[in-house]
Write a protein that holds these residues in place. Structure first.
Motif, PDB file in Angstrom:
ATOM      1  N   VAL A   1       0.319  11.845  -1.286  1.00 55.06           N
ATOM      2  CA  VAL A   1       0.124  10.467  -0.835  1.00 55.06           C
ATOM      3  C   VAL A   1       0.167  10.445   0.687  1.00 55.06           C
ATOM      4  N   ARG A   2      -0.324   9.347   1.190  1.00 52.75           N
ATOM      5  CA  ARG A   2      -0.320   9.175   2.630  1.00 52.75           C
ATOM      6  C   ARG A   2       1.116   8.933   3.126  1.00 52.75           C
ATOM      7  N   ASP A   3       1.329   9.188   4.425  1.00 51.08           N
ATOM      8  CA  ASP A   3       2.636   8.880   5.008  1.00 51.08           C
ATOM      9  C   ASP A   3       2.941   7.408   4.816  1.00 51.08           C
TER      10      ASP A   3
ATOM     11  N   GLU B   1       4.352   3.712   5.400  1.00 51.52           N
ATOM     12  CA  GLU B   1       4.599   2.797   6.496  1.00 51.52           C
ATOM     13  C   GLU B   1       5.854   1.980   6.179  1.00 51.52           C
TER      14      GLU B   1
ATOM     15  N   ASP C   1       5.798  -0.310   3.290  1.00 49.42           N
ATOM     16  CA  ASP C   1       5.672   0.299   1.964  1.00 49.42           C
ATOM     17  C   ASP C   1       7.030   0.532   1.296  1.00 49.42           C
TER      18      ASP C   1
ATOM     19  N   SER D   1       8.598  13.484   4.576  1.00 49.43           N
ATOM     20  CA  SER D   1       8.170  14.340   3.469  1.00 49.43           C
ATOM     21  C   SER D   1       9.042  15.580   3.428  1.00 49.43           C
TER      22      SER D   1
ATOM     23  N   LYS E   1       2.923  16.824   0.342  1.00 49.47           N
ATOM     24  CA  LYS E   1       3.141  15.384   0.457  1.00 49.47           C
ATOM     25  C   LYS E   1       3.457  14.742  -0.903  1.00 49.47           C
TER      26      LYS E   1
ATOM     27  N   ASP F   1      -2.563   6.969  -2.355  1.00 52.95           N
ATOM     28  CA  ASP F   1      -3.035   8.355  -2.359  1.00 52.95           C
ATOM     29  C   ASP F   1      -4.059   8.518  -1.252  1.00 52.95           C
ATOM     30  N   ASN F   2      -4.577   9.709  -1.094  1.00 46.80           N
ATOM     31  CA  ASN F   2      -5.482   9.989   0.032  1.00 46.80           C
ATOM     32  C   ASN F   2      -6.805   9.253  -0.077  1.00 46.80           C
TER      33      ASN F   2
ATOM     34  N   GLY G   1      -6.890   6.121  -1.012  1.00 48.74           N
ATOM     35  CA  GLY G   1      -6.608   4.721  -0.737  1.00 48.74           C
ATOM     36  C   GLY G   1      -6.193   3.928  -1.953  1.00 48.74           C
TER      37      GLY G   1
ATOM     38  N   ARG H   1      -3.730   2.303  -4.368  1.00 52.50           N
ATOM     39  CA  ARG H   1      -2.341   1.849  -4.219  1.00 52.50           C
ATOM     40  C   ARG H   1      -1.644   1.865  -5.580  1.00 52.50           C
TER      41      ARG H   1
END
Length: 288
Positions: free
Chosen positions: A9-11, A13, A16, A29, A35, A72-73, A75, A77
């Motif tokens: 997944v993305r870092d 924010e 989140d 992470s 990740k 996820d990479n 987008g 959610r």
């Protein structure tokens, strides 16, 4: 807070992740390349902790409720996650316990202001929440106290037994305590009860013992209807002493704040016993 995602997944924010009661949240992470393993940390902030229903019973606390949302990479959610996999939780407790009301200290002596050898002093006190093991000093002693509580650990009793020949002093007490989270309450140090209790282990003694009569010719003689007077002084204030003269209870009067005493006996016919001296008295018994 640690968690694992089923794919990279993305870092995350700040928006989140939410954890109730924590400030300065940060997320990192634990496996930078994949990740998929993450850790979130924060600092408990008293102003952010929301009291649970009732608020006082739990000491002013709440669980660290949280919400995690990941992307996820591509987008996509994921649904917010608000519970742990193993039902674990952390209770945030930011309120220190308190002593409820005023502790009470009583003595087993019939005189509520005194305690002698083998008498007990009993201290009772209550807390606003559970306290596992308060530190209590009573009459300067913390080692031989008998300390007990109710099942909830909110009502406590400390009992001290007065030792032989210990120093005479006013009884005081100290109480320090903390709750399960380590919040320390305001300690009581060398507090005294509203009605002072003095530890008194020294038996009183008598001095100045004098015996005389009101015979006009010789105060060492007494005939029928004349009065024999016994006077004595006690080393400290005492209760009414039990005095016997020739086996009879004379009239006893206390003067000088309970330390100077006079006993008077009126001679009756048949009391011709010769010389009467303090050594021949039935006895002077002191009741403390």
């Amino acid at each position: 807070l640690t968690f694992t995602t089923n794919e990279p997944v993305r870092d995350l924010e700040a928006e989140d992740l939410e954890i109730e009661g924590l400030a300065n949240l940060s997320v990192r992470s634990l496996n930078d390349e994949k990740k998929t393993q993450w850790e979130a940390t924060g600092v408990v902030d008293e102003d952010l902790v929301v009291c649970s229903v009732g608020c006082g019973g739990g000491g002013g606390s709440s669980t660290a409720a949280f919400s995690i949302t990941v992307l996820d990479n591509a987008g996509n959610r994921g649904s917010p996650r608000k519970s742990t996999s193993d039902d674990s939780l952390v209770l945030l407790d930011v309120k220190a316990p308190e002593i409820v009301g005023t502790p009470t200290l009583i003595t087993s002596n019939s005189n509520s202001s005194r305690a002698k050898y083998e008498d007990t002093l009993t201290l009772k006190f209550n807390f606003s929440e559970a306290v596992a093991s308060p530190t209590v000093t009573l009459a300067g002693d913390s080692d031989t106290l008998q300390l007990s509580s109710n099942t909830e650990k909110t009502e406590w009793t400390a009992v001290y037994t007065v030792k032989e020949d210990e120093e005479e002093r006013e009884a005081t007490y100290s109480i320090s305590y903390q709750d399960a989270a380590g919040n320390a309450g305001a300690a009581l140090v060398d507090a005294a009860p509203a009605n002072p209790i003095r530890i008194d282990t020294t038996p009183p003694s008598l001095s100045g013992i004098k015996l005389s009569s009101d015979n006009q010719h010789n105060t060492s003689l007494a005939k029928a209807t004349e009065t024999v007077t016994l006077s004595f002084t006690s080393s400290e204030k005492i209760n009414d002493p039990d005095v016997k003269i020739l086996g009879e209870s004379p009239y006893v009067e206390g003067l000088g704040g309970g330390t100077n005493w006079t006993a008077r006996y009126v001679v009756e016919s048949g009391d011709d016993l010769g010389t009467l001296s303090p050594d021949q008295l039935s006895g002077v018994t002191l009741w403390l």
